[in-house]
Design a protein around this motif. Structure first.
Motif, PDB file in Angstrom:
ATOM      1  N   ALA A   1      43.142  47.659  45.155  1.00 26.53           N
ATOM      2  CA  ALA A   1      43.288  46.324  44.572  1.00 26.53           C
ATOM      3  C   ALA A   1      43.290  46.402  43.054  1.00 26.53           C
ATOM      4  CB  ALA A   1      42.157  45.414  45.052  1.00 26.53           C
ATOM      5  N   ASP A   2      42.407  47.225  42.500  1.00 28.83           N
ATOM      6  CA  ASP A   2      42.372  47.388  41.047  1.00 28.83           C
ATOM      7  C   ASP A   2      43.684  47.944  40.516  1.00 28.83           C
ATOM      8  OD1 ASP A   2      39.830  46.414  40.965  1.00 28.83           O
ATOM      9  OD2 ASP A   2      38.855  48.307  40.437  1.00 28.83           O
ATOM     10  N   ARG A   3      44.255  48.886  41.254  1.00 26.64           N
ATOM     11  CA  ARG A   3      45.505  49.496  40.804  1.00 26.64           C
ATOM     12  C   ARG A   3      46.636  48.468  40.811  1.00 26.64           C
ATOM     13  NH1 ARG A   3      46.453  54.724  43.960  1.00 26.64           N
ATOM     14  NH2 ARG A   3      44.663  55.319  42.679  1.00 26.64           N
ATOM     15  N   ARG A   4      46.706  47.667  41.861  1.00 28.90           N
ATOM     16  CA  ARG A   4      47.749  46.631  41.921  1.00 28.90           C
ATOM     17  C   ARG A   4      47.544  45.588  40.821  1.00 28.90           C
ATOM     18  NH1 ARG A   4      48.505  45.741  48.511  1.00 28.90           N
ATOM     19  NH2 ARG A   4      49.300  47.857  48.900  1.00 28.90           N
ATOM     20  N   ALA A   5      46.293  45.258  40.561  1.00 24.85           N
ATOM     21  CA  ALA A   5      46.021  44.305  39.487  1.00 24.85           C
ATOM     22  C   ALA A   5      46.427  44.865  38.135  1.00 24.85           C
ATOM     23  CB  ALA A   5      44.535  43.945  39.488  1.00 24.85           C
ATOM     24  N   SER A   6      46.203  46.161  37.951  1.00 24.78           N
ATOM     25  CA  SER A   6      46.593  46.801  36.696  1.00 24.78           C
ATOM     26  C   SER A   6      48.100  46.766  36.513  1.00 24.78           C
ATOM     27  CB  SER A   6      46.087  48.242  36.667  1.00 24.78           C
ATOM     28  OG  SER A   6      46.469  48.884  35.471  1.00 24.78           O
ATOM     29  N   TYR A   7      48.839  47.047  37.592  1.00 21.00           N
ATOM     30  CA  TYR A   7      50.303  46.963  37.528  1.00 21.00           C
ATOM     31  C   TYR A   7      50.750  45.525  37.285  1.00 21.00           C
ATOM     32  CZ  TYR A   7      50.563  51.727  39.439  1.00 21.00           C
ATOM     33  OH  TYR A   7      50.446  53.086  39.633  1.00 21.00           O
ATOM     34  N   ALA A   8      50.058  44.581  37.905  1.00 24.28           N
ATOM     35  CA  ALA A   8      50.394  43.175  37.690  1.00 24.28           C
ATOM     36  C   ALA A   8      50.213  42.797  36.225  1.00 24.28           C
ATOM     37  CB  ALA A   8      49.517  42.290  38.578  1.00 24.28           C
ATOM     38  N   ASP A   9      49.139  43.290  35.605  1.00 30.83           N
ATOM     39  CA  ASP A   9      48.925  43.032  34.182  1.00 30.83           C
ATOM     40  C   ASP A   9      50.050  43.610  33.331  1.00 30.83           C
ATOM     41  OD1 ASP A   9      46.754  41.408  33.572  1.00 30.83           O
ATOM     42  OD2 ASP A   9      45.306  43.006  33.870  1.00 30.83           O
TER      43      ASP A   9
ATOM     44  N   HIS B   1      56.512  37.300  34.687  1.00 30.22           N
ATOM     45  CA  HIS B   1      55.348  36.584  35.187  1.00 30.22           C
ATOM     46  C   HIS B   1      55.402  36.351  36.688  1.00 30.22           C
ATOM     47  CE1 HIS B   1      55.275  34.860  30.834  1.00 30.22           C
ATOM     48  NE2 HIS B   1      54.684  36.039  30.903  1.00 30.22           N
ATOM     49  N   VAL B   2      56.580  36.125  37.222  1.00 28.52           N
ATOM     50  CA  VAL B   2      56.714  35.882  38.662  1.00 28.52           C
ATOM     51  C   VAL B   2      56.325  37.129  39.445  1.00 28.52           C
ATOM     52  CG1 VAL B   2      58.329  35.376  40.531  1.00 28.52           C
ATOM     53  CG2 VAL B   2      58.476  34.107  38.367  1.00 28.52           C
ATOM     54  N   ALA B   3      56.855  38.281  39.041  1.00 30.92           N
ATOM     55  CA  ALA B   3      56.522  39.537  39.724  1.00 30.92           C
ATOM     56  C   ALA B   3      55.044  39.870  39.561  1.00 30.92           C
ATOM     57  CB  ALA B   3      57.384  40.675  39.181  1.00 30.92           C
ATOM     58  N   ALA B   4      54.493  39.560  38.395  1.00 28.59           N
ATOM     59  CA  ALA B   4      53.075  39.824  38.160  1.00 28.59           C
ATOM     60  C   ALA B   4      52.214  39.020  39.128  1.00 28.59           C
ATOM     61  CB  ALA B   4      52.709  39.482  36.720  1.00 28.59           C
ATOM     62  N   ALA B   5      52.536  37.743  39.303  1.00 33.46           N
ATOM     63  CA  ALA B   5      51.774  36.900  40.218  1.00 33.46           C
ATOM     64  C   ALA B   5      51.898  37.399  41.650  1.00 33.46           C
ATOM     65  CB  ALA B   5      52.247  35.453  40.106  1.00 33.46           C
ATOM     66  N   ASP B   6      53.101  37.812  42.056  1.00 33.10           N
ATOM     67  CA  ASP B   6      53.300  38.340  43.416  1.00 33.10           C
ATOM     68  C   ASP B   6      52.419  39.560  43.658  1.00 33.10           C
ATOM     69  OD1 ASP B   6      55.097  36.388  44.115  1.00 33.10           O
ATOM     70  OD2 ASP B   6      56.880  37.603  43.647  1.00 33.10           O
TER      71      ASP B   6
ATOM     72  N   MET C   1      49.666  40.414  42.011  1.00 32.20           N
ATOM     73  CA  MET C   1      48.256  40.043  41.986  1.00 32.20           C
ATOM     74  C   MET C   1      47.836  39.404  43.309  1.00 32.20           C
ATOM     75  SD  MET C   1      45.415  40.175  40.375  1.00 32.20           S
ATOM     76  CE  MET C   1      45.682  40.420  38.619  1.00 32.20           C
ATOM     77  N   ARG C   2      48.729  38.645  43.926  1.00 35.13           N
ATOM     78  CA  ARG C   2      48.417  38.087  45.246  1.00 35.13           C
ATOM     79  C   ARG C   2      48.199  39.197  46.260  1.00 35.13           C
ATOM     80  NH1 ARG C   2      52.980  34.847  44.069  1.00 35.13           N
ATOM     81  NH2 ARG C   2      52.364  32.867  43.104  1.00 35.13           N
ATOM     82  N   GLN C   3      48.976  40.261  46.159  1.00 36.92           N
ATOM     83  CA  GLN C   3      48.793  41.406  47.059  1.00 36.92           C
ATOM     84  C   GLN C   3      47.411  42.040  46.859  1.00 36.92           C
ATOM     85  OE1 GLN C   3      52.066  44.229  46.990  1.00 36.92           O
ATOM     86  NE2 GLN C   3      53.526  42.579  46.580  1.00 36.92           N
ATOM     87  N   ALA C   4      46.994  42.126  45.608  1.00 35.58           N
ATOM     88  CA  ALA C   4      45.662  42.664  45.335  1.00 35.58           C
ATOM     89  C   ALA C   4      44.589  41.778  45.950  1.00 35.58           C
ATOM     90  CB  ALA C   4      45.453  42.790  43.833  1.00 35.58           C
TER      91      ALA C   4
ATOM     92  N   LEU D   1      41.195  36.128  40.856  1.00 35.77           N
ATOM     93  CA  LEU D   1      41.702  34.773  41.072  1.00 35.77           C
ATOM     94  C   LEU D   1      42.001  34.085  39.745  1.00 35.77           C
ATOM     95  CD1 LEU D   1      39.417  33.580  43.984  1.00 35.77           C
ATOM     96  CD2 LEU D   1      41.920  33.612  44.023  1.00 35.77           C
ATOM     97  N   PHE D   2      41.114  34.264  38.774  1.00 29.71           N
ATOM     98  CA  PHE D   2      41.368  33.665  37.472  1.00 29.71           C
ATOM     99  C   PHE D   2      42.663  34.213  36.863  1.00 29.71           C
ATOM    100  CE2 PHE D   2      41.062  33.673  32.842  1.00 29.71           C
ATOM    101  CZ  PHE D   2      40.891  32.317  32.607  1.00 29.71           C
ATOM    102  N   ARG D   3      42.828  35.526  36.942  1.00 34.19           N
ATOM    103  CA  ARG D   3      44.027  36.141  36.383  1.00 34.19           C
ATOM    104  C   ARG D   3      45.272  35.688  37.131  1.00 34.19           C
ATOM    105  NH1 ARG D   3      46.367  37.184  32.044  1.00 34.19           N
ATOM    106  NH2 ARG D   3      47.284  39.243  31.715  1.00 34.19           N
ATOM    107  N   LEU D   4      45.168  35.551  38.450  1.00 30.86           N
ATOM    108  CA  LEU D   4      46.296  35.052  39.229  1.00 30.86           C
ATOM    109  C   LEU D   4      46.689  33.660  38.770  1.00 30.86           C
ATOM    110  CD1 LEU D   4      48.339  35.081  41.548  1.00 30.86           C
ATOM    111  CD2 LEU D   4      46.488  34.337  43.075  1.00 30.86           C
ATOM    112  N   GLY D   5      45.703  32.797  38.553  1.00 33.68           N
ATOM    113  CA  GLY D   5      46.012  31.450  38.075  1.00 33.68           C
ATOM    114  C   GLY D   5      46.759  31.474  36.754  1.00 33.68           C
TER     115      GLY D   5
END
Length: 303
Positions: A13-21, A29-34, A36-39, A50-54
């Motif tokens: 999850a951390d790795r996916r969040a890092s890629y999302a960032d 931004h659209v791909a980043a949100a997608d 982050m939802r996977q994470a 959740l805050f970052r996803l928002g």
């Protein structure tokens, strides 16, 4: 601020969040949100995620999804360390609160403390301490103060301006990390943790009270100023700054999640609490996104 609580406890999850960032920083931004939802499918109760996803959903233009994410975050974190209440209000999905959540302000500045002075002074050209110090000294040239209270003292930027002219200097802040930084300077005689809206200080004991760049994180100032005036001596000075705006309305929650106050609001506030301004100066107090940010530098006394 979210990065201060980045780890979810799950490596994938951390790795996916890092890629999302990384996607977010690149502007996708659209791909980043997608991503982050996977994470969050792996760690659905990860509040920082959740805050970052928002934030990502909001930047992607999906305001409804962002609002739903921030509501979910509030369910998991009712103390609201991430400021979801303010996000909802700034996006038009909730009423603007009179004051921000105390846990949000504390969390924000605990995370900010290590880089606070570098960011403000070197990157944002922060001028409030200097401007307030000059205004106070102009209002009472050569005056020596018995007791100074620096509310929202942060890392202690105001302290150096008055140490030689004050017998006893106290600093209060909501953030323990900020107070630790102030302690390292050995400028204050006393440092203590507290909420300005709940201030309990000896009545009439301070002949100089300063609130430098504090009220942007307070909102409605009536309760805070009432407590500060109670602590002010009969011949004392109360000096503070606010960020201000040119739009209609006395009090506005900005997209930055900081409150701005109009000059009319400030003048009414002073009058309501038996104060008169010695000076109210409009100044560029720092830079924001490369543009000078306007504020009011105020020195007041009892009527």
């Amino acid at each position: 601020m979210a990065r201060a609580f980045l780890s979810s406890g799950d490596l994938i999850a951390d790795r996916r969040a890092s890629y999302a960032d990384m996607l977010f920083e690149s502007g996708d931004h659209v791909a980043a949100a997608d991503l982050m939802r996977q994470a969050l499918e792996i760690v659905p109760e990860w509040t920082a995620g959740l805050f970052r996803l928002g934030e990502m959903e909001d930047a992607a233009g999906d305001e409804d999804a962002a609002a739903e994410t921030w509501r979910r975050l509030l369910e998991l974190d009712p103390d609201d360390r991430f400021g979801a209440t303010l996000k909802l209000a700034a996006s038009g999905y909730a009423l603007v609160p009179d004051n921000p959540p105390a846990a949000y302000v504390e969390t924000l500045f605990d995370a900010y403390a290590p880089t606070f002075e570098t960011a403000l002074l070197e990157k944002l050209h922060y001028r409030v301490p200097e401007l307030l110090a000059n205004a106070i000294k102009a209002a009472a040239p050569g005056r020596r103060y018995h007791s100074m209270l620096d509310v929202g003292c942060g890392t202690g930027l105001m302290g150096d301006y008055f140490r030689t002219g004050v017998d006893h200097m106290a600093g209060m802040d909501l953030s323990e990390a900020m107070l630790q930084k102030a302690e390292e300077k050995h400028v204050y005689d006393r440092l203590f943790k507290g909420d300005i809206n709940e201030l309990d200080y000896p009545a009439g004991s301070a002949d100089l009270i300063i609130a430098a760049d504090v009220f942007v994180y307070v909102g409605d100032l009536d309760k805070a100023v009432s407590r500060l005036v109670a602590a002010l001596s009969n011949d004392g000075l109360f000096a503070f700054s606010v960020e201000t705006h040119a739009e209609e309305g006395e009090l506005i929650l900005q997209p930055s999640l900081r409150y701005t106050h109009s000059e009319d609001y400030v003048r009414r506030l002073l009058a309501d609490h038996g104060l008169v301004p010695s000076t109210i100066d409009r100044e560029a107090i720092r830079f924001d996104r490369g543009e000078p940010l306007q504020g009011l530098i105020v020195v007041s006394k009892r009527a």
